[in-house]
Design a protein around this motif. Structure first.
Motif, PDB file in Angstrom:
ATOM      1  N   VAL A  70      -3.824 -22.974  23.069  1.00  0.00           N
ATOM      2  CA  VAL A  70      -4.967 -22.504  22.284  1.00  0.00           C
ATOM      3  C   VAL A  70      -4.473 -21.907  20.973  1.00  0.00           C
ATOM      4  CG1 VAL A  70      -6.933 -20.925  22.213  1.00  0.00           C
ATOM      5  CG2 VAL A  70      -6.327 -22.056  24.365  1.00  0.00           C
ATOM      6  N   LEU A  71      -5.156 -22.282  19.889  1.00  0.00           N
ATOM      7  CA  LEU A  71      -4.870 -21.736  18.565  1.00  0.00           C
ATOM      8  C   LEU A  71      -6.114 -21.048  18.046  1.00  0.00           C
ATOM      9  CD1 LEU A  71      -3.289 -21.432  15.870  1.00  0.00           C
ATOM     10  CD2 LEU A  71      -4.139 -23.724  15.263  1.00  0.00           C
ATOM     11  N   PHE A  72      -5.972 -19.775  17.642  1.00  0.00           N
ATOM     12  CA  PHE A  72      -7.055 -19.045  17.004  1.00  0.00           C
ATOM     13  C   PHE A  72      -6.811 -19.050  15.495  1.00  0.00           C
ATOM     14  CE2 PHE A  72      -6.953 -17.301  21.278  1.00  0.00           C
ATOM     15  CZ  PHE A  72      -8.301 -17.243  21.623  1.00  0.00           C
ATOM     16  N   GLY A  77     -10.536 -10.619   9.519  1.00  0.00           N
ATOM     17  CA  GLY A  77     -10.197  -9.664  10.573  1.00  0.00           C
ATOM     18  C   GLY A  77      -9.019 -10.072  11.429  1.00  0.00           C
ATOM     19  N   ALA A  78      -8.069 -10.821  10.856  1.00  0.00           N
ATOM     20  CA  ALA A  78      -6.957 -11.359  11.648  1.00  0.00           C
ATOM     21  C   ALA A  78      -6.081 -10.266  12.245  1.00  0.00           C
ATOM     22  CB  ALA A  78      -6.112 -12.297  10.784  1.00  0.00           C
ATOM     23  N   ASN A  79      -5.915  -9.149  11.527  1.00  0.00           N
ATOM     24  CA  ASN A  79      -5.060  -8.078  12.034  1.00  0.00           C
ATOM     25  C   ASN A  79      -5.598  -7.538  13.355  1.00  0.00           C
ATOM     26  OD1 ASN A  79      -4.283  -5.035  12.218  1.00  0.00           O
ATOM     27  ND2 ASN A  79      -2.786  -5.924  10.797  1.00  0.00           N
ATOM     28  N   GLY A  80      -6.895  -7.277  13.393  1.00  0.00           N
ATOM     29  CA  GLY A  80      -7.495  -6.775  14.615  1.00  0.00           C
ATOM     30  C   GLY A  80      -7.478  -7.790  15.740  1.00  0.00           C
ATOM     31  N   VAL A  81      -7.665  -9.066  15.396  1.00  0.00           N
ATOM     32  CA  VAL A  81      -7.627 -10.126  16.404  1.00  0.00           C
ATOM     33  C   VAL A  81      -6.242 -10.217  17.030  1.00  0.00           C
ATOM     34  CG1 VAL A  81      -7.784 -12.627  16.780  1.00  0.00           C
ATOM     35  CG2 VAL A  81      -9.487 -11.465  15.355  1.00  0.00           C
ATOM     36  N   GLY A  82      -5.220 -10.258  16.185  1.00  0.00           N
ATOM     37  CA  GLY A  82      -3.862 -10.444  16.689  1.00  0.00           C
ATOM     38  C   GLY A  82      -3.236  -9.204  17.293  1.00  0.00           C
ATOM     39  N   LEU A 104      -1.882 -17.755  16.749  1.00  0.00           N
ATOM     40  CA  LEU A 104      -2.837 -17.257  15.760  1.00  0.00           C
ATOM     41  C   LEU A 104      -2.426 -17.731  14.374  1.00  0.00           C
ATOM     42  CD1 LEU A 104      -5.205 -15.281  14.950  1.00  0.00           C
ATOM     43  CD2 LEU A 104      -3.423 -13.520  14.685  1.00  0.00           C
ATOM     44  N   TYR A 105      -3.406 -18.266  13.616  1.00  0.00           N
ATOM     45  CA  TYR A 105      -3.215 -18.501  12.188  1.00  0.00           C
ATOM     46  C   TYR A 105      -4.079 -17.480  11.470  1.00  0.00           C
ATOM     47  CZ  TYR A 105      -2.963 -20.640   7.599  1.00  0.00           C
ATOM     48  OH  TYR A 105      -2.742 -20.845   6.259  1.00  0.00           O
ATOM     49  N   PRO A 106      -3.459 -16.491  10.804  1.00  0.00           N
ATOM     50  CA  PRO A 106      -4.208 -15.313  10.327  1.00  0.00           C
ATOM     51  C   PRO A 106      -4.723 -15.416   8.897  1.00  0.00           C
ATOM     52  CG  PRO A 106      -1.886 -14.911  10.107  1.00  0.00           C
ATOM     53  CD  PRO A 106      -2.016 -16.319  10.624  1.00  0.00           C
TER      54      PRO A 106
END
Length: 337
Positions: A70-72, A77-82, A104-106
Motif C-alpha cells: 500500500v502506498l499513501f 498534512g503529510a507530516n501528521g499522516v506519516g 508514504l509519498y509526502p
C-alpha cells in the motif's frame, strides 16, 4: 507489426475473468474508487483504516481483504499522516514492527502529467508489488483545475496507466461541494470514471462516521458501515459501531429497478449534463429527461418498448417521491443526500 491492437473474439469475451475483491464489498482489485464527503467527516482516517487493513492482511471490520503493498500519497498534512496517523493505527492494532510495510509519498503529485505518472510507476516498481494506492486529497493530485475537461481526461488516462502497469487499485479521497453533498467536487468526467463511489458522512462532535457504497459499476451497489472514532496512540482509529447509521441507510431502500434508474441518471449526467443558471435550478449539473430515459432503456430487461416506458415512468416517479431526484422544465437531477 508493432503496437497492434488485441481484439477479443466472442469466446475471449465470455472467458474474461470475474472481478475480484481487494476489500470484500468495498473495493475491487485493479479498479478505481472515490471516497467523498464534507470536510471533517473523517474521510482520511477511514482511508488509512482501509489501506492498512490491506497492508496487514487483517479483515476490514469483518470483510476479508486480499493483502498487498500500500502506498499513501498525502498531498496535504503529510507530516501528521506519516508521524502520527499511520503509526497510531499500527500501534492500536498491535502490529509487529516487521509487518509495518506501508509507504508514504509526502507531497502533491500531478497525475495529469505524463512525466509524473512515469516517475510514480518507476518508484512503485522499485519498492515491490502494490495492491492499493491511496490519494488524499484529490485536489492536490493534478497540475490543472479539477473542473476542467482537459485536466480530467489527462488525469483519468494517468490513473488508468497506473492500473495497467502496476496492477494496483486507486482509492481517491475527495471533498463534496459546499452546496451539493451528493457528489464530489470535480468535473463530471472524473466523477463518471470511478468504478466505485463511497460516500462518507461524519459527526465531528460525536466522533462518528458512516461509509456507504453509493455505486459499484460491476457489483451489487449495497453496503453501509457505521463507526465510532476512538482516541488511541495520538490519533483517531475507526471502530465499527452498528448503532451509527447513515442518512442514506435511513432512506427507503431502493428496488433493483429504481437503483438501475438512478445509475442511468448518473450516466446520463456524465454524458449530457449541463449547468443551468437561475433561481429555479440547482447548483449541480442537470440532464434532459429524454437522455435519462435512453440510458435507462439501454439496461432495461423488459421485452417491449411499452414495458420499458412504463418501467421508466414508475422508477422516475418513485425516485422523486422518496427524494432521490427532482425535475424542472423537462430536466432532472440528483438530490443532495
Amino acid at each position: 507489426m508493432e503496437n497492434s491492437l488485441n481484439l477479443l473474439s466472442y469466446t475471449d469475451m465470455c472467458n474474461l475473468p470475474e472481478p475480484e475483491w481487494l476489500v470484500e464489498g468495498l473495493i475491487q482489485k485493479r479498479s478505481t474508487a472515490v471516497m467523498f464527503g464534507k470536510s471533517n467527516a473523517f474521510k482520511s482516517f477511514l482511508a488509512i483504516d482501509i489501506g492498512l487493513s490491506v497492508d496487514t492482511g487483517q479483515d476490514w471490520h469483518g470483510n476479508p481483504v486480499s493483502p498487498g503493498g500500500v502506498l499513501f500519497v498525502a498531498t496535504e498534512g503529510a507530516n501528521g499522516v506519516g508521524r502520527l496517523r499511520i503509526p497510531g493505527w499500527y500501534d492500536h492494532h498491535r502490529i509487529d514492527e516487521g509487518d509495518r510495510r506501508a509507504f508514504l509519498y509526502p507531497k502533491e503529485i500531478r497525475l495529469d502529467v505524463v512525466d509524473d505518472i512515469t516517475a510514480l510507476i518507476a518508484a512503485m516498481n522499485i519498492r515491490g508489488n502494490f495492491a492499493l494506492v491511496v490519494i488524499d486529497i484529490f485536489g492536490g493530485s493534478m497540475a490543472g483545475s479539477e473542473i476542467e475537461d482537459k485536466t480530467a481526461r489527462a488525469w483519468v488516462h494517468g490513473v488508468q496507466r497506473i492500473l495497467r502497469e502496476t496492477g494496483a487499485s486507486i482509492l481517491t479521497v475527495a471533498h463534496t461541494g459546499w452546496q451539493d453533498d451528493s457528489r464530489a467536487r470535480m468535473h463530471t468526467h472524473f466523477w463518471g470514471s470511478f468504478d466505485t463511489r463511497l460516500k462518507v458522512e461524519g459527526d465531528k462532535e460525536a466522533l462518528t462516521a458512516t461509509l456507504t457504497v453509493e455505486r459499484h459499476k460491476d457489483a451489487d451497489s449495497t453496503g453501509s458501515w457505521g463507526f465510532r472514532l476512538v482516541q488511541s496512540h495520538g490519533t483517531l482509529v475507526p471502530e465499527m459501531d452498528t448503532s451509527v447509521k447513515s442518512t442514506a441507510a435511513k432512506k427507503t431502500a431502493l428496488s433493483a429497478k429504481n437503483r438501475a434508474a438512478l445509475n442511468a441518471l448518473d450516466d446520463a449526467i456524465v454524458e449530457h449534463g449541463v449547468r443551468k443558471l437561475g433561481s429555479d435550478w440547482p447548483p449541480c449539473n442537470v440532464v434532459m429527461i429524454d437522455h435519462w430515459r435512453r440510458h435507462f432503456y439501454l439496461h432495461s430487461a423488459d421485452d417491449t418498448a411499452e414495458a420499458k416506458r412504463k418501467a421508466f415512468q414508475r422508477a422516475r416517479d418513485a425516485l422523486r417521491e422518496h427524494g432521490h431526484v427532482q425535475f424542472y422544465d423537462d430536466h432532472a437531477w440528483r438530490c443532495a443526500g
